[in-house]
Scaffold this motif. Structure first.
Motif, PDB file in Angstrom:
ATOM      1  N   VAL A  33       0.844  -1.202   0.000  1.00 51.64           N
ATOM      2  CA  VAL A  33       0.000   0.000   0.000  1.00 51.64           C
ATOM      3  C   VAL A  33       0.874   1.244   0.000  1.00 51.64           C
ATOM      4  CG1 VAL A  33      -1.782   1.286   1.243  1.00 51.64           C
ATOM      5  CG2 VAL A  33      -1.880  -1.215   1.167  1.00 51.64           C
ATOM      6  N   PHE A  34       1.900   1.245   0.833  1.00 53.71           N
ATOM      7  CA  PHE A  34       2.836   2.366   0.873  1.00 53.71           C
ATOM      8  C   PHE A  34       3.513   2.548  -0.485  1.00 53.71           C
ATOM      9  CE2 PHE A  34       7.219   3.862   1.525  1.00 53.71           C
ATOM     10  CZ  PHE A  34       6.965   5.111   2.062  1.00 53.71           C
ATOM     11  N   ALA A  35       3.945   1.446  -1.089  1.00 55.01           N
ATOM     12  CA  ALA A  35       4.599   1.516  -2.400  1.00 55.01           C
ATOM     13  C   ALA A  35       3.642   2.081  -3.445  1.00 55.01           C
ATOM     14  CB  ALA A  35       5.081   0.130  -2.823  1.00 55.01           C
ATOM     15  N   ALA A  36       2.394   1.641  -3.424  1.00 57.15           N
ATOM     16  CA  ALA A  36       1.405   2.156  -4.378  1.00 57.15           C
ATOM     17  C   ALA A  36       1.190   3.652  -4.174  1.00 57.15           C
ATOM     18  CB  ALA A  36       0.091   1.393  -4.242  1.00 57.15           C
ATOM     19  N   GLN A  37       1.061   4.080  -2.926  1.00 55.27           N
ATOM     20  CA  GLN A  37       0.850   5.504  -2.652  1.00 55.27           C
ATOM     21  C   GLN A  37       2.015   6.349  -3.159  1.00 55.27           C
ATOM     22  OE1 GLN A  37       0.361   5.235   1.584  1.00 55.27           O
ATOM     23  NE2 GLN A  37      -1.873   5.327   1.450  1.00 55.27           N
ATOM     24  N   ILE A  38       3.222   5.927  -2.868  1.00 64.10           N
ATOM     25  CA  ILE A  38       4.401   6.685  -3.277  1.00 64.10           C
ATOM     26  C   ILE A  38       4.501   6.746  -4.800  1.00 64.10           C
ATOM     27  CG2 ILE A  38       6.934   6.706  -3.270  1.00 64.10           C
ATOM     28  CD1 ILE A  38       5.614   7.623  -0.626  1.00 64.10           C
ATOM     29  N   CYS A  39       4.328   5.610  -5.457  1.00 64.38           N
ATOM     30  CA  CYS A  39       4.435   5.573  -6.919  1.00 64.38           C
ATOM     31  C   CYS A  39       3.331   6.394  -7.580  1.00 64.38           C
ATOM     32  CB  CYS A  39       4.397   4.133  -7.424  1.00 64.38           C
ATOM     33  SG  CYS A  39       5.887   3.196  -7.015  1.00 64.38           S
ATOM     34  N   LEU A  40       2.114   6.314  -7.063  1.00 66.85           N
ATOM     35  CA  LEU A  40       1.011   7.073  -7.652  1.00 66.85           C
ATOM     36  C   LEU A  40       1.174   8.576  -7.419  1.00 66.85           C
ATOM     37  CD1 LEU A  40      -1.927   4.653  -6.815  1.00 66.85           C
ATOM     38  CD2 LEU A  40      -0.856   5.044  -9.050  1.00 66.85           C
ATOM     39  N   ARG A  41       1.683   8.959  -6.254  1.00 67.00           N
ATOM     40  CA  ARG A  41       1.949  10.389  -6.014  1.00 67.00           C
ATOM     41  C   ARG A  41       3.061  10.889  -6.941  1.00 67.00           C
ATOM     42  NH1 ARG A  41      -1.057  12.047  -2.010  1.00 67.00           N
ATOM     43  NH2 ARG A  41      -1.653  10.613  -0.362  1.00 67.00           N
ATOM     44  N   CYS A  42       4.047  10.060  -7.170  1.00 64.85           N
ATOM     45  CA  CYS A  42       5.110  10.399  -8.114  1.00 64.85           C
ATOM     46  C   CYS A  42       4.523  10.562  -9.517  1.00 64.85           C
ATOM     47  CB  CYS A  42       6.173   9.309  -8.085  1.00 64.85           C
ATOM     48  SG  CYS A  42       7.583   9.638  -9.132  1.00 64.85           S
ATOM     49  N   TRP A  43       3.610   9.667  -9.893  1.00 66.39           N
ATOM     50  CA  TRP A  43       2.947   9.744 -11.203  1.00 66.39           C
ATOM     51  C   TRP A  43       2.200  11.073 -11.345  1.00 66.39           C
ATOM     52  CZ3 TRP A  43       3.423   6.385 -15.192  1.00 66.39           C
ATOM     53  CH2 TRP A  43       2.560   6.545 -16.262  1.00 66.39           C
ATOM     54  N   ILE A  44       1.537  11.499 -10.286  1.00 65.75           N
ATOM     55  CA  ILE A  44       0.809  12.774 -10.314  1.00 65.75           C
ATOM     56  C   ILE A  44       1.770  13.913 -10.614  1.00 65.75           C
ATOM     57  CG2 ILE A  44      -0.386  14.494  -8.891  1.00 65.75           C
ATOM     58  CD1 ILE A  44      -1.707  12.179  -7.385  1.00 65.75           C
ATOM     59  N   GLU A  50      -0.026  16.764 -18.243  1.00 65.00           N
ATOM     60  CA  GLU A  50      -0.370  15.749 -19.245  1.00 65.00           C
ATOM     61  C   GLU A  50      -1.769  15.215 -18.956  1.00 65.00           C
ATOM     62  OE1 GLU A  50       1.435  14.874 -21.868  1.00 65.00           O
ATOM     63  OE2 GLU A  50       3.052  16.237 -21.300  1.00 65.00           O
ATOM     64  N   PRO A  51      -2.787  15.747 -19.626  1.00 69.47           N
ATOM     65  CA  PRO A  51      -4.160  15.350 -19.307  1.00 69.47           C
ATOM     66  C   PRO A  51      -4.477  13.870 -19.554  1.00 69.47           C
ATOM     67  CG  PRO A  51      -4.110  16.752 -21.254  1.00 69.47           C
ATOM     68  CD  PRO A  51      -2.719  16.717 -20.706  1.00 69.47           C
ATOM     69  N   GLY A  52      -3.797  13.215 -20.456  1.00 65.48           N
ATOM     70  CA  GLY A  52      -4.094  11.817 -20.764  1.00 65.48           C
ATOM     71  C   GLY A  52      -3.335  10.813 -19.919  1.00 65.48           C
ATOM     72  N   ALA A  53      -2.465  11.280 -19.033  1.00 66.80           N
ATOM     73  CA  ALA A  53      -1.614  10.367 -18.267  1.00 66.80           C
ATOM     74  C   ALA A  53      -2.420   9.465 -17.338  1.00 66.80           C
ATOM     75  CB  ALA A  53      -0.573  11.149 -17.476  1.00 66.80           C
ATOM     76  N   SER A  54      -3.440  10.006 -16.696  1.00 69.91           N
ATOM     77  CA  SER A  54      -4.258   9.177 -15.796  1.00 69.91           C
ATOM     78  C   SER A  54      -5.013   8.115 -16.574  1.00 69.91           C
ATOM     79  CB  SER A  54      -5.240  10.050 -15.003  1.00 69.91           C
ATOM     80  OG  SER A  54      -4.553  10.763 -14.005  1.00 69.91           O
ATOM     81  N   ALA A 103      -7.432   8.740  -5.562  1.00 66.76           N
ATOM     82  CA  ALA A 103      -8.206   8.574  -6.802  1.00 66.76           C
ATOM     83  C   ALA A 103      -8.793   9.911  -7.261  1.00 66.76           C
ATOM     84  CB  ALA A 103      -9.323   7.557  -6.600  1.00 66.76           C
ATOM     85  N   GLU A 104      -9.236  10.749  -6.320  1.00 72.05           N
ATOM     86  CA  GLU A 104      -9.753  12.076  -6.662  1.00 72.05           C
ATOM     87  C   GLU A 104      -8.639  12.981  -7.155  1.00 72.05           C
ATOM     88  OE1 GLU A 104     -13.483  13.004  -3.792  1.00 72.05           O
ATOM     89  OE2 GLU A 104     -11.557  12.722  -2.785  1.00 72.05           O
ATOM     90  N   GLN A 105      -7.497  12.926  -6.496  1.00 72.67           N
ATOM     91  CA  GLN A 105      -6.365  13.750  -6.910  1.00 72.67           C
ATOM     92  C   GLN A 105      -5.899  13.391  -8.317  1.00 72.67           C
ATOM     93  OE1 GLN A 105      -3.153  13.964  -4.014  1.00 72.67           O
ATOM     94  NE2 GLN A 105      -4.611  13.651  -2.364  1.00 72.67           N
ATOM     95  N   MET A 106      -6.047  12.117  -8.686  1.00 74.45           N
ATOM     96  CA  MET A 106      -5.604  11.659 -10.002  1.00 74.45           C
ATOM     97  C   MET A 106      -6.709  11.771 -11.050  1.00 74.45           C
ATOM     98  SD  MET A 106      -3.215   8.409  -9.023  1.00 74.45           S
ATOM     99  CE  MET A 106      -2.260   8.467 -10.543  1.00 74.45           C
TER     100      MET A 106
END
Length: 134
Positions: A33-44, A50-54, A103-106
């Motif tokens: 869960v921590f890894a997913a959060q960090i990677c997804l925040r990095c993706w943001i 980049e509007p199509g990235a999500s 999910a809302e932030q992304m």
């Protein structure tokens, strides 16, 4: 950088196979869960303009996790890690941005969030300990 983030998701989230990998605190392991959060925040941060990235990431996740709208995923534990990372905001803080779930932030569409939740339906790992221990 995008490939490295995806590789980290593969290594620390997609490969989770044991219930004990969640919240274990074992030395030398990374909580999925921590890894997913960090990677997804990095993706943001990498894709702010980049509007199509999500949408691309959603398509990748659906393919990789084998998510469909009518069945559980064969990767239920990984889906649970993503569901928990995306749907449960961090503890309340003064910043309005952190009160939003990831999910809302992304800007993930509700349909994807519903399909992800359904794909790991019934796993307590999709919910933070604090919510089910009380």
């Amino acid at each position: 950088w995008h490939q490295q983030v995806l590789a980290l998701l593969e290594q620390h989230v997609m490969r989770v196979h044991k219930y004990g990998d969640f919240d274990s605190g074992r030395r030398g392991t990374v909580d999925p869960v921590f890894a997913a959060q960090i990677c997804l925040r990095c993706w943001i941060r990498m894709n702010e303009n980049e509007p199509g990235a999500s949408q691309w990431l959603i398509a990748w996740l659906k393919r990789r996790l084998e998510i469909s709208n009518d069945a559980e995923s064969p990767h239920r534990l990984a889906c649970a890690a993503f569901a928990r990372a995306l749907l449960w905001p961090k503890k309340q803080s003064e910043s309005k941005e952190t009160d939003l779930c990831l999910a809302e932030q992304m800007n993930f569409p509700n349909l994807f969030v519903i399909e992800l939740s359904h794909s790991c339906c019934g796993l307590v790992e999709a919910v933070p300990k604090e919510a089910w221990q009380s």
